[in-house]
Design a protein around this motif. Structure first.
Motif, short mmCIF file in Angstrom:
data_model
loop_
_atom_site.label_atom_id
_atom_site.label_comp_id
_atom_site.label_asym_id
_atom_site.label_seq_id
_atom_site.Cartn_x
_atom_site.Cartn_y
_atom_site.Cartn_z
N ARG A 1 0.83 -1.21 0.00
CA ARG A 1 0.00 0.00 0.00
C ARG A 1 0.86 1.25 0.00
O ARG A 1 0.54 2.24 -0.67
CB ARG A 1 -0.91 -0.02 1.23
CG ARG A 1 -2.03 -1.05 1.15
CD ARG A 1 -2.88 -1.01 2.39
NE ARG A 1 -3.97 -1.97 2.34
CZ ARG A 1 -4.38 -2.70 3.36
NH1 ARG A 1 -3.76 -2.59 4.54
NH2 ARG A 1 -5.38 -3.56 3.23
N ARG B 1 1.81 2.31 -3.28
CA ARG B 1 0.66 2.69 -4.12
C ARG B 1 0.17 1.57 -5.02
O ARG B 1 -0.35 1.79 -6.11
CB ARG B 1 1.00 3.92 -4.98
CG ARG B 1 1.66 5.07 -4.22
CD ARG B 1 0.80 5.53 -3.06
NE ARG B 1 -0.47 6.10 -3.48
CZ ARG B 1 -1.45 6.43 -2.64
NH1 ARG B 1 -1.31 6.22 -1.34
NH2 ARG B 1 -2.57 6.95 -3.10
N GLU B 2 0.33 0.32 -4.56
CA GLU B 2 -0.25 -0.80 -5.29
C GLU B 2 -1.76 -0.82 -5.06
O GLU B 2 -2.24 -0.48 -3.98
CB GLU B 2 0.38 -2.12 -4.83
CG GLU B 2 1.87 -2.25 -5.08
CD GLU B 2 2.21 -2.39 -6.54
OE1 GLU B 2 1.28 -2.64 -7.34
OE2 GLU B 2 3.39 -2.23 -6.89
N LYS B 3 -2.49 -1.24 -6.06
CA LYS B 3 -3.94 -1.28 -5.95
C LYS B 3 -4.39 -2.41 -5.03
O LYS B 3 -3.76 -3.47 -4.97
CB LYS B 3 -4.57 -1.46 -7.33
CG LYS B 3 -4.33 -0.28 -8.27
CD LYS B 3 -5.01 -0.50 -9.61
CE LYS B 3 -4.79 0.68 -10.55
NZ LYS B 3 -5.42 0.48 -11.86
N ASN B 4 -5.48 -2.16 -4.33
CA ASN B 4 -5.98 -3.15 -3.38
C ASN B 4 -6.34 -4.46 -4.07
O ASN B 4 -6.13 -5.55 -3.53
CB ASN B 4 -7.20 -2.58 -2.65
CG ASN B 4 -7.51 -3.34 -1.37
OD1 ASN B 4 -6.65 -3.45 -0.50
ND2 ASN B 4 -8.71 -3.86 -1.25
N ALA B 5 -6.87 -4.36 -5.30
CA ALA B 5 -7.24 -5.57 -6.02
C ALA B 5 -6.02 -6.41 -6.36
O ALA B 5 -6.06 -7.65 -6.31
CB ALA B 5 -8.00 -5.20 -7.30
N GLU B 6 -4.88 -5.76 -6.71
CA GLU B 6 -3.67 -6.50 -7.02
C GLU B 6 -3.10 -7.19 -5.77
O GLU B 6 -2.62 -8.32 -5.83
CB GLU B 6 -2.62 -5.55 -7.61
CG GLU B 6 -3.00 -4.98 -8.96
CD GLU B 6 -3.10 -6.06 -10.03
OE1 GLU B 6 -2.38 -7.07 -9.92
OE2 GLU B 6 -3.91 -5.91 -10.95
N THR C 1 -9.47 -5.99 2.88
CA THR C 1 -9.69 -4.71 3.56
C THR C 1 -10.16 -4.92 4.99
O THR C 1 -9.79 -4.16 5.90
CB THR C 1 -10.71 -3.87 2.78
OG1 THR C 1 -10.26 -3.74 1.43
CG2 THR C 1 -10.88 -2.50 3.40
#
Length: 368
Positions: free
Chosen positions: A109, A112-117, A130
């Motif tokens: 996080r 800045r990696e996406k939560n879906a990835e 989450t």
């Protein structure tokens, strides 16, 4: 219900600082006044990690180190047949695994990696990620871990065999070469040497740790991708000599010590032009350079003899080379060509003998 006044807010762009109107609109509160300031803010954040991101990185590294030590102790307890102690330690190791998972999620996080990835990497639904691994959950884990004695689980000392001791099969003793010969030292049959590829990976990993260079820095210094550097140091890939030499030099190592390890890792016999003591120093490096007294205790060799074998001041017997390689966790047979060459060089050129005498011409027989 009247919403609470959020109070004044200012643009996070360090070159701006203008106030932001948060009284209108819905959704997440804005942190900058416009898109230009937002991009500038993100660039600054990527170049200079926030204090929280630095704390997360340190936490992940601490947990990974303690987890590695815990697994090593668990391996020792399993090898010495202490199941109850191993099961107790396994609970701590499982807790460390959960802490490391949370730390790595927060690291992603911060980058800045996406939560879906992130959820896809863990094979979890995004909503479950989450809910179970939120930023607040990571903070709680960090706080709980700091409350433990010493910051982590108290690992036991190196396990000692308990009764009943493991059954050891005695090996056949080699006959003594005569008075004053070095007595045969039986090896521990449960200590299996690592293969040549694993020894090469260990040596390169030790160089990387000693240099304190992260994978990305090594990738920049050697023009190799960071992912490939990671695979090489973990033993997943056996690189070419060009890449191996570049990594060695980038970490401040000696290519002469690494080359014999690379040759054997590629399934070849080391050249007799190589140096036996350089190959032994490479094995010593792969074993994390233990003290000569420790190596002597493992092998039964005199520490001064170990020093002489590593610096090249003495030519050991082949049995001593075997014992040293075994104590350093490596296989001895790949060293045999180098030992043969060293012994031949020490013996010097062969003395003249019948095979080297010139052919004698006898006088022709005189007829009677």
């Amino acid at each position: 219900m009247t919403p609470k006044d959020p109070g004044p807010a200012y643009c996070l762009n360090p070159d701006c600082g203008r106030p932001i109107d948060r009284s209108v609109g819905s959704g997440r509160p804005r942190h900058y006044c416009n898109d230009i300031c937002g991009r500038a803010y993100r660039r600054v954040r990527e170049k200079h990690p926030t204090p929280d991101a630095v704390a997360h990185d340190l936490f992940a590294l601490q947990v990974a180190d303690e987890l590695a030590r815990g697994v090593e102790h668990l391996r020792g307890l399993t090898r010495t047949r202490q199941p109850l102690a191993a099961l107790s330690l396994l609970r701590l190791v499982e807790r460390d695994l959960e802490d490391l998972k949370a730390a790595l999620v927060q690291q992603a996080r911060d980058q800045r990696e996406k939560n879906a990835e992130i959820a896809r990497s863990l094979s979890l639904p995004p909503d479950q990620l989450t809910r179970k691994l939120s930023a607040e959950a990571v903070r709680r884990r960090m706080a709980n871990r700091r409350q433990r004695p010493g910051g982590g689980p108290a690992l036991p000392a190196d396990p000692e065999p308990t009764a009943p001791a493991p059954v050891r099969i005695p090996r056949q003793r080699r006959p003594s070469a005569g008075p004053g010969a070095t007595p045969f030292r039986a090896r521990e049959p449960d200590r299996r040497p690592a293969g040549p590829a694993a020894v090469l990976a260990r040596a390169l990993s030790q160089l990387q740790r000693a240099s304190a260079k992260p994978f990305r820095r090594l990738a920049e210094d050697t023009d190799i991708s960071a992912s490939y550097v990671s695979r090489v140091l973990s033993g997943e890939r056996c690189p070419s000599w060009k890449i191996t030499r570049a990594l060695t030099l980038a970490c401040g190592g000696d290519p002469a010590e690494i080359h014999p390890l690379w040759v054997t890792a590629r399934g070849r016999a080391p050249s007799q032009r190589g140096s036996l003591h350089e190959a032994l120093r490479g094995l010593h490096l792969a074993a994390a350079r233990p003290a000569t007294a420790e190596v002597g205790a493992r092998s039964g060799l005199n520490p001064r003899a170990v020093t002489g074998m590593l610096d090249g001041s003495t030519l050991p017997a082949w049995e001593d080379v075997e014992e040293l390689a075994h104590a350093l966790g490596a296989e001895a047979p790949p060293l045999r060509p180098l030992w043969n060459a060293a012994r031949a060089a020490a013996a010097g050129p062969p003395e003249p003998g019948p095979a080297h005498w010139p052919a004698l011409r006898l006088p022709a027989e005189v007829p009677g």
